[in-house]
Scaffold this active site. Sequence first.
Site, PDB file in Angstrom:
ATOM      1  N   HIS A 199       5.611  10.203   1.077  1.00  0.00           N
ATOM      2  CA  HIS A 199       4.356  10.677   1.193  1.00  0.00           C
ATOM      3  C   HIS A 199       4.272  11.695   0.949  1.00  0.00           C
ATOM      4  CE1 HIS A 199       3.882   7.784   4.944  1.00  0.00           C
ATOM      5  NE2 HIS A 199       4.396   7.001   3.778  1.00  0.00           N
ATOM      6  N   GLU A 242      -0.044  -1.271   5.276  1.00  0.00           N
ATOM      7  CA  GLU A 242       0.749  -1.129   6.328  1.00  0.00           C
ATOM      8  C   GLU A 242       1.099   0.818   7.071  1.00  0.00           C
ATOM      9  OE1 GLU A 242       5.106   0.493   7.386  1.00  0.00           O
ATOM     10  OE2 GLU A 242       3.829   1.092   5.918  1.00  0.00           O
ATOM     11  N   ASP A 275       8.276   3.948  -1.563  1.00  0.00           N
ATOM     12  CA  ASP A 275       7.541   3.464  -0.311  1.00  0.00           C
ATOM     13  C   ASP A 275       6.114   3.308   0.078  1.00  0.00           C
ATOM     14  OD1 ASP A 275       7.173   3.194   2.797  1.00  0.00           O
ATOM     15  OD2 ASP A 275       6.204   5.049   3.222  1.00  0.00           O
ATOM     16  N   ASP A 316       0.947  -0.920   0.205  1.00  0.00           N
ATOM     17  CA  ASP A 316      -0.141  -0.331  -0.322  1.00  0.00           C
ATOM     18  C   ASP A 316       0.761   1.113  -0.155  1.00  0.00           C
ATOM     19  OD1 ASP A 316       0.521  -0.949   2.789  1.00  0.00           O
ATOM     20  OD2 ASP A 316      -1.004   0.982   3.011  1.00  0.00           O
ATOM     21  N   ASP A 376      11.717  -1.463   3.785  1.00  0.00           N
ATOM     22  CA  ASP A 376      11.086  -0.507   3.157  1.00  0.00           C
ATOM     23  C   ASP A 376      11.734   1.045   4.304  1.00  0.00           C
ATOM     24  OD1 ASP A 376       8.975   1.045   4.015  1.00  0.00           O
ATOM     25  OD2 ASP A 376       7.827   0.095   5.662  1.00  0.00           O
TER      26      ASP A 376
END
Length: 410
Positions: free
Chosen positions: A379, A174, A140, A79, A197
Amino acid sequence: MSSVIERFLRYAAIDTQSNEESQTTPSTGKQLNLARLLEQELKELGLQDARIQEGYVYGTLPANSTKAIPAIGFIAHMDTSPDFSGTDVKAQLVENYDGQDILLNPEHNLVLSPADFPELLDYIGKTLITTDGTTLLGADDKAGIAEIMTAIAYLTAHPEIEHGTICVAFTPDEEIGRGADQFDVAGFGADFAYTVDGGSIGELEYENFNAAKAIVKVKGRNVHPGNAKNKMINSILLANEYIVKLPPQETPATTEGYEGFYHLNDIRGDVEETTLYYIIRDFAEDSFAKRKETMLNLAEECNKKYGSGHFHVEITDQYKNMKEKIQPVMHIVDKAQKAMETVGVKPLIKPIRGGTDGSRLSFMGLPTPNLFTGGHNYHGRYEFIPTFAMEKSVEVILKIIELYAEEHSN
Protein backbone atom coordinates in the site's frame (compact mmCIF):
# COMPACT_ATOMS: atom_id res chain seq x y z
CA MET A 1 13.44 -14.20 -16.29
CA SER A 2 11.12 -16.84 -14.81
CA SER A 3 7.52 -16.95 -16.01
CA VAL A 4 6.07 -15.90 -12.64
CA ILE A 5 8.18 -12.73 -12.68
CA GLU A 6 7.26 -11.96 -16.27
CA ARG A 7 3.58 -12.40 -15.48
CA PHE A 8 3.78 -10.22 -12.39
CA LEU A 9 5.47 -7.36 -14.22
CA ARG A 10 2.79 -7.42 -16.92
CA TYR A 11 -0.04 -7.45 -14.39
CA ALA A 12 1.55 -4.77 -12.20
CA ALA A 13 1.64 -2.35 -15.12
CA ILE A 14 -2.17 -2.37 -15.34
CA ASP A 15 -3.83 0.19 -13.06
CA THR A 16 -6.55 -1.56 -11.03
CA GLN A 17 -7.01 0.75 -8.05
CA SER A 18 -10.41 0.34 -6.37
CA ASN A 19 -12.59 3.19 -5.12
CA GLU A 20 -14.49 2.99 -1.84
CA GLU A 21 -16.86 5.80 -2.81
CA SER A 22 -18.11 4.00 -5.91
CA GLN A 23 -21.22 1.83 -5.62
CA THR A 24 -20.61 -0.24 -8.77
CA THR A 25 -19.12 -3.74 -9.01
CA PRO A 26 -16.28 -3.59 -9.67
CA SER A 27 -15.85 -0.18 -8.10
CA THR A 28 -13.63 0.95 -10.98
CA GLY A 29 -13.94 -0.03 -14.62
CA LYS A 30 -10.17 -0.29 -15.01
CA GLN A 31 -10.16 -3.48 -12.94
CA LEU A 32 -11.90 -5.10 -15.91
CA ASN A 33 -8.81 -4.44 -18.04
CA LEU A 34 -6.93 -6.98 -15.97
CA ALA A 35 -9.99 -9.23 -15.69
CA ARG A 36 -10.30 -9.52 -19.46
CA LEU A 37 -6.60 -10.31 -19.81
CA LEU A 38 -6.79 -13.04 -17.17
CA GLU A 39 -9.92 -14.53 -18.74
CA GLN A 40 -8.13 -14.75 -22.08
CA GLU A 41 -4.97 -16.24 -20.56
CA LEU A 42 -6.99 -18.88 -18.68
CA LYS A 43 -8.71 -19.87 -21.92
CA GLU A 44 -5.35 -20.10 -23.65
CA LEU A 45 -4.24 -22.45 -20.87
CA GLY A 46 -7.19 -24.72 -21.64
CA LEU A 47 -9.65 -23.62 -18.96
CA GLN A 48 -12.55 -23.46 -21.36
CA ASP A 49 -15.08 -22.35 -18.75
CA ALA A 50 -13.04 -19.21 -17.96
CA ARG A 51 -15.46 -16.33 -17.57
CA ILE A 52 -16.05 -12.89 -16.11
CA GLN A 53 -19.12 -12.74 -13.90
CA GLU A 54 -20.04 -9.57 -11.96
CA GLY A 55 -16.43 -8.43 -12.38
CA TYR A 56 -15.00 -11.69 -11.00
CA VAL A 57 -12.83 -14.01 -13.08
CA TYR A 58 -13.47 -17.74 -12.67
CA GLY A 59 -11.91 -20.78 -14.29
CA THR A 60 -11.68 -24.52 -13.71
CA LEU A 61 -8.90 -26.95 -14.55
CA PRO A 62 -10.68 -30.32 -14.72
CA ALA A 63 -9.32 -33.27 -12.77
CA ASN A 64 -7.10 -35.68 -14.67
CA SER A 65 -7.73 -38.44 -12.14
CA THR A 66 -10.71 -40.67 -11.43
CA LYS A 67 -9.86 -40.76 -7.72
CA ALA A 68 -11.94 -38.84 -5.17
CA ILE A 69 -9.51 -35.94 -4.83
CA PRO A 70 -11.14 -32.82 -3.35
CA ALA A 71 -11.65 -29.78 -5.55
CA ILE A 72 -9.16 -27.13 -4.42
CA GLY A 73 -9.57 -23.41 -5.04
CA PHE A 74 -6.93 -20.69 -5.33
CA ILE A 75 -8.01 -17.06 -5.11
CA ALA A 76 -6.29 -13.67 -5.46
CA HIS A 77 -7.61 -10.14 -5.90
CA MET A 78 -7.15 -7.83 -8.84
CA ASP A 79 -7.54 -4.42 -7.24
CA THR A 80 -4.82 -2.38 -5.58
CA SER A 81 -5.27 -0.15 -2.56
CA PRO A 82 -6.88 3.28 -2.95
CA ASP A 83 -4.44 4.52 -0.28
CA PHE A 84 -1.64 5.15 -2.80
CA SER A 85 -1.38 5.67 -6.54
CA GLY A 86 -1.38 2.60 -8.76
CA THR A 87 -1.20 4.57 -12.00
CA ASP A 88 1.78 4.09 -14.33
CA VAL A 89 3.62 1.58 -12.13
CA LYS A 90 7.26 1.30 -13.15
CA ALA A 91 8.64 -1.75 -11.39
CA GLN A 92 12.41 -1.94 -10.96
CA LEU A 93 14.57 -5.07 -10.61
CA VAL A 94 17.41 -4.89 -8.09
CA GLU A 95 19.65 -7.86 -8.79
CA ASN A 96 22.02 -9.34 -6.21
CA TYR A 97 20.91 -6.94 -3.48
CA ASP A 98 23.93 -5.82 -1.45
CA GLY A 99 22.26 -4.80 1.82
CA GLN A 100 22.63 -1.07 1.19
CA ASP A 101 20.10 1.69 0.55
CA ILE A 102 18.17 1.29 -2.71
CA LEU A 103 17.68 4.55 -4.60
CA LEU A 104 14.15 4.30 -5.91
CA ASN A 105 13.94 7.71 -7.50
CA PRO A 106 16.95 10.02 -7.98
CA GLU A 107 14.76 12.96 -8.98
CA HIS A 108 12.86 12.91 -5.68
CA ASN A 109 15.67 11.35 -3.62
CA LEU A 110 13.44 8.49 -2.51
CA VAL A 111 15.33 5.67 -0.82
CA LEU A 112 14.32 2.18 0.34
CA SER A 113 16.61 1.69 3.31
CA PRO A 114 17.28 -1.23 5.66
CA ALA A 115 17.51 1.38 8.41
CA ASP A 116 13.75 1.86 8.00
CA PHE A 117 12.91 -1.63 6.74
CA PRO A 118 15.38 -4.07 8.33
CA GLU A 119 13.71 -7.07 6.68
CA LEU A 120 15.60 -6.05 3.54
CA LEU A 121 18.69 -7.58 5.11
CA ASP A 122 17.06 -11.02 4.86
CA TYR A 123 17.41 -10.78 1.10
CA ILE A 124 21.08 -9.97 0.56
CA GLY A 125 22.18 -11.62 -2.65
CA LYS A 126 18.62 -11.98 -3.91
CA THR A 127 16.78 -10.16 -6.67
CA LEU A 128 14.14 -7.69 -5.49
CA ILE A 129 11.35 -5.95 -7.38
CA THR A 130 10.70 -2.42 -6.13
CA THR A 131 8.72 0.63 -7.18
CA ASP A 132 10.20 3.79 -8.67
CA GLY A 133 8.97 5.65 -5.59
CA THR A 134 5.99 7.32 -7.25
CA THR A 135 3.44 4.50 -6.94
CA LEU A 136 2.78 1.33 -5.02
CA LEU A 137 3.98 -1.89 -6.64
CA GLY A 138 0.81 -3.96 -6.59
CA ALA A 139 2.31 -7.19 -5.29
CA ASP A 140 -0.82 -7.07 -3.13
CA ASP A 141 -2.20 -8.95 -4.88
CA LYS A 142 -0.90 -9.20 -8.42
CA ALA A 143 1.92 -11.35 -7.11
CA GLY A 144 -0.74 -13.79 -5.93
CA ILE A 145 -2.40 -13.71 -9.34
CA ALA A 146 0.91 -14.34 -11.10
CA GLU A 147 1.73 -17.21 -8.77
CA ILE A 148 -1.62 -18.93 -9.29
CA MET A 149 -1.49 -18.43 -13.06
CA THR A 150 2.05 -19.81 -13.21
CA ALA A 151 1.03 -22.89 -11.23
CA ILE A 152 -1.92 -23.50 -13.57
CA ALA A 153 0.34 -23.08 -16.59
CA TYR A 154 2.75 -25.64 -15.12
CA LEU A 155 -0.03 -28.18 -14.58
CA THR A 156 -1.34 -27.79 -18.11
CA ALA A 157 2.19 -28.21 -19.47
CA HIS A 158 2.74 -31.35 -17.35
CA PRO A 159 -0.36 -33.54 -17.70
CA GLU A 160 1.51 -36.40 -16.07
CA ILE A 161 1.03 -34.67 -12.69
CA GLU A 162 -2.08 -36.17 -11.11
CA HIS A 163 -4.53 -33.68 -9.67
CA GLY A 164 -8.16 -33.20 -8.78
CA THR A 165 -10.33 -30.32 -9.96
CA ILE A 166 -8.53 -26.99 -9.54
CA CYS A 167 -10.70 -23.88 -9.30
CA VAL A 168 -9.27 -20.38 -9.68
CA ALA A 169 -10.87 -17.01 -9.04
CA PHE A 170 -9.65 -13.43 -9.22
CA THR A 171 -11.79 -10.96 -7.32
CA PRO A 172 -12.33 -7.20 -7.56
CA ASP A 173 -12.51 -4.71 -4.69
CA GLU A 174 -10.85 -6.72 -1.92
CA GLU A 175 -9.00 -3.62 -0.75
CA ILE A 176 -12.27 -1.84 0.01
CA GLY A 177 -13.82 -4.81 1.79
CA ARG A 178 -16.12 -5.95 -1.01
CA GLY A 179 -14.11 -8.78 -2.53
CA ALA A 180 -16.58 -11.47 -1.49
CA ASP A 181 -19.79 -9.47 -2.02
CA GLN A 182 -20.72 -11.13 -5.33
CA PHE A 183 -18.53 -14.23 -5.10
CA ASP A 184 -20.32 -17.26 -6.53
CA VAL A 185 -19.32 -19.98 -4.06
CA ALA A 186 -21.56 -22.62 -5.62
CA GLY A 187 -20.45 -21.80 -9.15
CA PHE A 188 -16.80 -21.73 -8.09
CA GLY A 189 -17.06 -25.42 -7.25
CA ALA A 190 -14.25 -25.88 -4.71
CA ASP A 191 -14.51 -27.91 -1.51
CA PHE A 192 -12.10 -25.47 0.13
CA ALA A 193 -9.71 -22.82 -1.08
CA TYR A 194 -6.62 -20.76 -0.37
CA THR A 195 -6.22 -17.05 -0.92
CA VAL A 196 -2.72 -16.20 -2.10
CA ASP A 197 -2.66 -12.77 -0.51
CA GLY A 198 -0.19 -12.96 2.37
CA GLY A 199 3.10 -11.22 2.98
CA SER A 200 6.63 -12.49 3.46
CA ILE A 201 7.74 -15.96 2.47
CA GLY A 202 6.36 -18.70 4.69
CA GLU A 203 3.33 -16.84 6.01
CA LEU A 204 0.36 -19.13 6.57
CA GLU A 205 -2.70 -17.61 8.16
CA TYR A 206 -6.06 -18.88 9.29
CA GLU A 207 -6.94 -16.21 11.87
CA ASN A 208 -7.80 -12.62 11.06
CA PHE A 209 -9.21 -9.53 12.69
CA ASN A 210 -12.84 -9.04 13.45
CA ALA A 211 -13.44 -5.79 11.58
CA ALA A 212 -15.83 -2.87 11.61
CA LYS A 213 -15.87 0.67 10.30
CA ALA A 214 -17.13 3.59 12.34
CA ILE A 215 -18.26 6.96 11.03
CA VAL A 216 -18.37 9.69 13.66
CA LYS A 217 -20.36 12.78 12.62
CA VAL A 218 -19.75 15.89 14.70
CA LYS A 219 -22.15 18.82 14.35
CA GLY A 220 -21.09 22.39 15.04
CA ARG A 221 -22.52 25.86 14.49
CA ASN A 222 -20.91 28.33 12.17
CA VAL A 223 -21.08 32.05 12.93
CA HIS A 224 -19.04 34.90 11.49
CA PRO A 225 -15.79 34.83 13.49
CA GLY A 226 -16.08 38.57 14.11
CA ASN A 227 -19.03 38.15 16.47
CA ALA A 228 -18.76 34.45 17.34
CA LYS A 229 -18.22 34.70 21.08
CA ASN A 230 -20.52 32.29 22.93
CA LYS A 231 -22.23 31.46 19.62
CA MET A 232 -19.84 29.52 17.40
CA ILE A 233 -19.38 25.80 18.00
CA ASN A 234 -16.41 24.61 15.97
CA SER A 235 -17.04 20.99 15.00
CA ILE A 236 -13.35 20.49 14.18
CA LEU A 237 -12.37 21.24 17.77
CA LEU A 238 -15.16 19.04 19.11
CA ALA A 239 -13.98 16.23 16.84
CA ASN A 240 -10.46 16.62 18.17
CA GLU A 241 -11.78 16.15 21.70
CA TYR A 242 -13.37 12.87 20.63
CA ILE A 243 -10.14 11.72 18.95
CA VAL A 244 -7.88 12.32 21.93
CA LYS A 245 -10.20 10.50 24.34
CA LEU A 246 -9.68 7.18 22.55
CA PRO A 247 -6.71 5.20 23.96
CA PRO A 248 -3.56 6.58 22.26
CA GLN A 249 -1.71 3.31 22.91
CA GLU A 250 -4.27 1.34 20.88
CA THR A 251 -3.51 2.39 17.32
CA PRO A 252 -1.91 0.49 14.42
CA ALA A 253 1.42 2.18 15.13
CA THR A 254 1.51 0.97 18.74
CA THR A 255 0.14 -2.58 18.49
CA GLU A 256 1.21 -5.96 17.11
CA GLY A 257 0.42 -9.67 17.22
CA TYR A 258 -3.00 -10.30 18.73
CA GLU A 259 -3.49 -6.70 19.92
CA GLY A 260 -6.43 -4.78 18.50
CA PHE A 261 -6.75 -1.09 17.70
CA TYR A 262 -8.77 1.95 16.68
CA HIS A 263 -7.54 3.57 13.48
CA LEU A 264 -8.55 7.05 12.36
CA ASN A 265 -7.83 6.97 8.64
CA ASP A 266 -9.64 10.04 7.33
CA ILE A 267 -11.03 13.39 8.53
CA ARG A 268 -13.23 15.71 6.52
CA GLY A 269 -14.82 18.80 7.86
CA ASP A 270 -15.26 22.47 8.58
CA VAL A 271 -16.71 24.52 11.40
CA GLU A 272 -20.27 23.38 10.69
CA GLU A 273 -19.66 19.63 10.44
CA THR A 274 -16.72 17.24 10.74
CA THR A 275 -16.71 13.54 9.92
CA LEU A 276 -14.20 11.07 11.34
CA TYR A 277 -13.64 7.77 9.56
CA TYR A 278 -12.39 4.95 11.79
CA ILE A 279 -11.74 1.28 11.44
CA ILE A 280 -11.98 -0.99 14.49
CA ARG A 281 -9.99 -4.22 14.68
CA ASP A 282 -9.60 -7.01 17.23
CA PHE A 283 -9.17 -10.80 17.23
CA ALA A 284 -11.27 -11.76 20.26
CA GLU A 285 -15.01 -11.32 19.86
CA ASP A 286 -15.49 -9.87 23.35
CA SER A 287 -12.69 -7.31 22.91
CA PHE A 288 -14.08 -6.38 19.51
CA ALA A 289 -17.54 -5.78 20.99
CA LYS A 290 -16.01 -3.70 23.78
CA ARG A 291 -14.23 -1.44 21.27
CA LYS A 292 -17.47 -0.73 19.46
CA GLU A 293 -19.17 -0.02 22.77
CA THR A 294 -16.36 2.35 23.75
CA MET A 295 -16.86 4.47 20.63
CA LEU A 296 -20.62 4.67 21.19
CA ASN A 297 -20.22 5.52 24.87
CA LEU A 298 -17.68 8.23 24.09
CA ALA A 299 -20.19 9.92 21.78
CA GLU A 300 -22.78 9.85 24.57
CA GLU A 301 -20.26 11.34 26.98
CA CYS A 302 -19.47 14.16 24.56
CA ASN A 303 -23.16 14.82 23.94
CA LYS A 304 -23.70 15.18 27.69
CA LYS A 305 -21.03 17.87 27.70
CA TYR A 306 -22.03 19.79 24.55
CA GLY A 307 -25.70 18.93 24.16
CA SER A 308 -27.63 16.17 22.46
CA GLY A 309 -27.08 15.73 18.74
CA HIS A 310 -23.54 17.03 18.41
CA PHE A 311 -21.99 13.55 18.16
CA HIS A 312 -23.37 10.58 16.25
CA VAL A 313 -21.57 7.26 15.66
CA GLU A 314 -22.56 4.73 13.03
CA ILE A 315 -20.76 1.36 13.18
CA THR A 316 -20.89 -1.28 10.44
CA ASP A 317 -19.39 -4.75 10.80
CA GLN A 318 -17.15 -5.69 7.87
CA TYR A 319 -15.84 -9.22 8.43
CA LYS A 320 -15.20 -11.77 11.17
CA ASN A 321 -12.31 -13.91 12.37
CA MET A 322 -12.35 -16.98 10.14
CA LYS A 323 -10.67 -19.18 12.78
CA GLU A 324 -13.98 -20.71 13.88
CA LYS A 325 -14.68 -21.88 10.31
CA ILE A 326 -11.16 -23.18 9.63
CA GLN A 327 -10.63 -25.20 12.81
CA PRO A 328 -13.14 -27.94 11.85
CA VAL A 329 -11.15 -28.54 8.63
CA MET A 330 -7.61 -28.01 9.90
CA HIS A 331 -6.29 -30.49 7.35
CA ILE A 332 -6.22 -27.62 4.85
CA VAL A 333 -3.81 -25.70 7.09
CA ASP A 334 -1.80 -28.82 7.92
CA LYS A 335 -1.45 -29.66 4.23
CA ALA A 336 -0.22 -26.16 3.40
CA GLN A 337 2.28 -26.36 6.25
CA LYS A 338 3.58 -29.70 4.98
CA ALA A 339 3.79 -28.34 1.43
CA MET A 340 5.96 -25.46 2.60
CA GLU A 341 8.26 -27.71 4.59
CA THR A 342 8.60 -30.10 1.65
CA VAL A 343 9.79 -27.34 -0.72
CA GLY A 344 12.17 -25.84 1.85
CA VAL A 345 10.07 -22.97 3.17
CA LYS A 346 9.76 -22.46 6.94
CA PRO A 347 6.06 -21.97 7.78
CA LEU A 348 5.26 -18.81 9.72
CA ILE A 349 1.80 -19.36 11.17
CA LYS A 350 0.54 -16.03 12.41
CA PRO A 351 -2.70 -14.05 12.67
CA ILE A 352 -3.60 -11.73 9.81
CA ARG A 353 -3.60 -8.16 11.07
CA GLY A 354 -6.14 -7.37 8.43
CA GLY A 355 -8.55 -9.37 6.34
CA THR A 356 -8.66 -11.23 3.06
CA ASP A 357 -11.46 -12.37 0.83
CA GLY A 358 -10.97 -15.71 2.58
CA SER A 359 -12.25 -14.43 5.89
CA ARG A 360 -15.69 -13.72 4.45
CA LEU A 361 -15.66 -16.70 2.10
CA SER A 362 -15.09 -18.97 5.08
CA PHE A 363 -18.39 -17.75 6.52
CA MET A 364 -20.04 -18.29 3.13
CA GLY A 365 -19.26 -22.01 3.26
CA LEU A 366 -15.84 -22.01 1.60
CA PRO A 367 -13.08 -22.45 4.21
CA THR A 368 -10.18 -20.36 2.92
CA PRO A 369 -6.88 -19.84 4.78
CA ASN A 370 -4.22 -17.51 3.37
CA LEU A 371 -0.84 -18.28 1.75
CA PHE A 372 2.13 -15.95 1.32
CA THR A 373 2.92 -14.07 -1.87
CA GLY A 374 6.36 -12.92 -0.69
CA GLY A 375 5.67 -9.19 -0.66
CA HIS A 376 6.51 -6.49 1.89
CA ASN A 377 5.33 -2.95 2.74
CA TYR A 378 2.05 -3.09 0.87
CA HIS A 379 0.00 0.00 0.00
CA GLY A 380 2.87 2.43 -0.47
CA ARG A 381 5.96 3.52 -2.35
CA TYR A 382 8.27 1.26 -0.31
CA GLU A 383 6.58 -1.96 -1.38
CA PHE A 384 8.93 -4.67 -2.63
CA ILE A 385 9.00 -8.39 -3.31
CA PRO A 386 11.90 -10.86 -3.63
CA THR A 387 11.62 -12.87 -6.85
CA PHE A 388 12.66 -16.14 -5.23
CA ALA A 389 9.72 -15.86 -2.80
CA MET A 390 7.33 -15.70 -5.75
CA GLU A 391 8.92 -18.79 -7.23
CA LYS A 392 8.58 -20.59 -3.89
CA SER A 393 4.92 -19.60 -3.72
CA VAL A 394 4.34 -21.36 -7.04
CA GLU A 395 6.10 -24.45 -5.67
CA VAL A 396 3.90 -24.42 -2.56
CA ILE A 397 0.70 -24.20 -4.62
CA LEU A 398 1.81 -27.13 -6.76
CA LYS A 399 2.88 -29.15 -3.72
CA ILE A 400 -0.51 -28.66 -2.00
CA ILE A 401 -2.18 -30.01 -5.13
CA GLU A 402 0.26 -32.93 -5.27
CA LEU A 403 -0.16 -33.82 -1.59
CA TYR A 404 -3.93 -34.03 -1.86
CA ALA A 405 -3.62 -36.22 -4.96
CA GLU A 406 -1.17 -38.51 -3.16
CA GLU A 407 -3.38 -38.75 -0.09
CA HIS A 408 -6.35 -39.88 -2.12
CA SER A 409 -4.29 -42.27 -4.23
CA ASN A 410 -3.52 -44.49 -1.26
